[in-house]
Scaffold this active site. Structure first.
Site, PDB file in Angstrom:
ATOM      1  N   GLU A 171       0.795  -1.229   0.000  1.00 55.68           N
ATOM      2  CA  GLU A 171       0.000   0.000   0.000  1.00 55.68           C
ATOM      3  C   GLU A 171       0.832   1.284   0.000  1.00 55.68           C
ATOM      4  OE1 GLU A 171      -2.834  -0.181   3.207  1.00 55.68           O
ATOM      5  OE2 GLU A 171      -3.872  -1.902   2.351  1.00 55.68           O
ATOM      6  N   GLU A 353      -5.438  -8.592   0.964  1.00 52.70           N
ATOM      7  CA  GLU A 353      -6.076  -8.230   2.241  1.00 52.70           C
ATOM      8  C   GLU A 353      -7.539  -7.933   1.994  1.00 52.70           C
ATOM      9  OE1 GLU A 353      -4.397  -4.972   4.554  1.00 52.70           O
ATOM     10  OE2 GLU A 353      -2.368  -5.683   4.153  1.00 52.70           O
TER      11      GLU A 353
HETATM   12  C1  FCB Z   1      -4.399  -1.996   5.647  1.00 54.16           C
HETATM   13  C2  FCB Z   1      -3.028  -2.369   6.141  1.00 54.16           C
HETATM   14  C3  FCB Z   1      -3.032  -3.436   7.212  1.00 54.16           C
HETATM   15  C4  FCB Z   1      -4.175  -3.278   8.169  1.00 54.16           C
HETATM   16  C5  FCB Z   1      -5.484  -3.079   7.434  1.00 54.16           C
HETATM   17  C6  FCB Z   1      -6.681  -2.940   8.337  1.00 54.16           C
HETATM   18  O1  FCB Z   1      -4.368  -0.701   5.155  1.00 54.16           O
HETATM   19  O2  FCB Z   1      -2.242  -2.840   5.078  1.00 54.16           O
HETATM   20  O3  FCB Z   1      -1.784  -3.396   7.840  1.00 54.16           O
HETATM   21  O4  FCB Z   1      -3.910  -2.289   9.065  1.00 54.16           O
HETATM   22  O5  FCB Z   1      -5.408  -1.972   6.603  1.00 54.16           O
END
Ligand code: FCB
Length: 443
Positions: A171, A353
């Protein structure tokens, strides 16, 4: 509310080839802070009023000591893969050499995972920049990109054949915008003139590391992880639509277009000169080095309206929302994947994620997080809808394996499918963890 996670019978996500995993990040779970150099998140946590509960990452989930138990936990969930990140300040000394003790820590983890046939997805940078590099300007200093390349070079040689997949960065939007423009993440720098400069050096770091990984680790799948918060206009008015498209370019396309089109979005020309990154000859070629995969992180969408002063303003997210205040809107996940697939010529995609913070309660040794099961059910089906519309998604990682240090929210927000009691460090698989396991094992 659904009490189990299910997919249509004919879903390709029910094939054994589709990879299911869980994800974590070094600073959020490890602790073991004395065995590494300080990073920008240590400093940020030590600065008053930055982290809501005044907490830090010195102990976190104590994964530094409990990693064996945690790998058994991962194995018990029946997942195919585990996405972890390497702490740069744990494995590289201040003078730029490998710190063998830190490397050994990860080698043990990688070997244990491999011995259990759990594929390892390694992220090289999940926000824990060594503080000494920040003292030299951090991501505002072009030299940090070369330091990252050197780190990627040394660590990929040390890891050898143990890694299934490398992601260079996690990110870069968050590192650049939240860290160097909005100031709500480490290192907490505020100013519109900084965000795009930091972003350019991060993307350059990614490209330089890709060159090194292609050389050192040709058998692993090498790529990057980007987050997307799709932008929706509040109304159909031209002004709102224009503002929303600007926001989308500024927050989302900014990080993907250089990778796959070799250029920044056209709104670059609309930004004040002082906000422009310094782009040297050859940078965009380095940045657009081919990737074997694209990792996509998705949590929520954002709604925008036009504004006289600012280019755009985000309106408060409507309900339903998770415990962190993010709107639950799975349709945006499908639309995002379909639209990226149309816009760019992409490699295979992994959802690296996805998950939800919920107000979990441990009662009688159980966490009955039906709301999180519902979230996973709807979002996995949203991914399936995208696959049906032609998007090549090869895997999905739940964020997160376990509750952990949620950055500026400290330990107050719980994203795990495993509950962590931070006093005793006891882990308890939540109902969502059992549901995820059932989905995976019933394939
Ligand atoms: C993302 C991050 C991860 C976590 C989630 C909720 O932005 O990559 O580390 O904090 O959000």
């Amino acid at each position: 509310m659904t009490v189990r996670i299910s997919l249509p019978n004919n879903s390709t996500m029910l094939s054994k080839d589709f990879i299911y995993g869980v994800a974590t990040a070094s600073f959020q779970i490890e602790g073991g802070a004395e065995q590494r150099l300080p990073c920008i998140w240590d400093t940020f946590c030590d600065t008053p009023n930055k982290v809501i509960d005044g907490s830090n990452g010195l102990i976190a989930c104590d994964h530094f000591n409990l990693w064996q138990e945690d790998i058994e936990l991962i194995e018990s969930l029946g997942v195919d893969a585990y996405r972890l990140s390497v702490s740069w300040p744990r494995v590289i000394t201040q003078s730029g050499e490998l710190n063998q003790a830190g490397v050994d820590y990860y080698l043990n983890i990688l070997d244990t995972l491999n011995s259990k046939n759990i594929k390892v997805f390694v992220t090289l940078y999940h926000w824990d920049l060594p503080q000494h590099l920040e003292d030299n300007g951090g991501w505002l200093n072009r030299d940090t990109a070369y330091k990252f390349r050197d780190y990627a070079n040394l660590i990929s040689q040390a890891f050898g054949e143990r890694v299934h997949s490398y992601a260079t960065l996690n990110e870069p939007f968050c590192s650049a915008f939240l860290g160097y423009e909005a100031g709500i993440h480490a290192p907490g720098i505020v100013g519109k003139e900084y965000g795009k400069k930091a972003a350019h050096h991060l993307l350059l770091a990614h490209g330089l590391a890709m060159q090194v990984l292609t050389q050192n680790s040709p058998n692993s799948k090498n790529g990057i992880v980007l987050n997307f918060t799709p932008c929706y206009a509040e109304t159909d008015s031209d002004a709102d639509k224009k503002a929303t498209s600007f926001a989308d370019d500024y927050f989302n396309q900014w990080y993907i277009k250089p990778l796959y089109d070799g250029e920044y979005p056209a709104i670059l020309a609309e930004l004040p000169q002082a906000h422009h990154p310094e782009i040297l000859e050859g940078d965009m070629e380095i940045i657009s080095h081919p990737t074997d995969f694209l990792g996509i992180n998705f949590y929520t969408r954002a709604i925008y309206r036009a504004d006289e002063q600012e280019q755009f303003v985000q309106i408060d997210p409507p309900a339903p929302r998770t415990d962190i205040g993010w709107e639950i809107y799975p349709a945006a996940f499908t639309e995002l994947l379909v639209s990226l697939n149309k816009t760019y010529s992409l490699p295979p995609i992994y959802i690296t994620e996805n998950g939800a913070a919920m107000d979990d309660k441990l009662v009688g040794g159980e966490v009955n997080d039906l709301d999180r099961i519902d979230y996973y059910h709807n979002h996995l089906n949203a991914v399936n809808d995208a696959i049906e519309q032609g998007v090549d998604v090869r895997g999905y990682f739940a964020w997160s394996l376990m509750d952990n240090f949620e950055w500026a929210e400290g330990y107050l927000k719980r994203f795990g499918i495993v509950y962590v009691d931070y006093d005793s460090q006891v882990r308890t698989i939540k109902a969502s963890g059992h549901a995820y396991k059932a989905l995976i094992s019933n394939r």
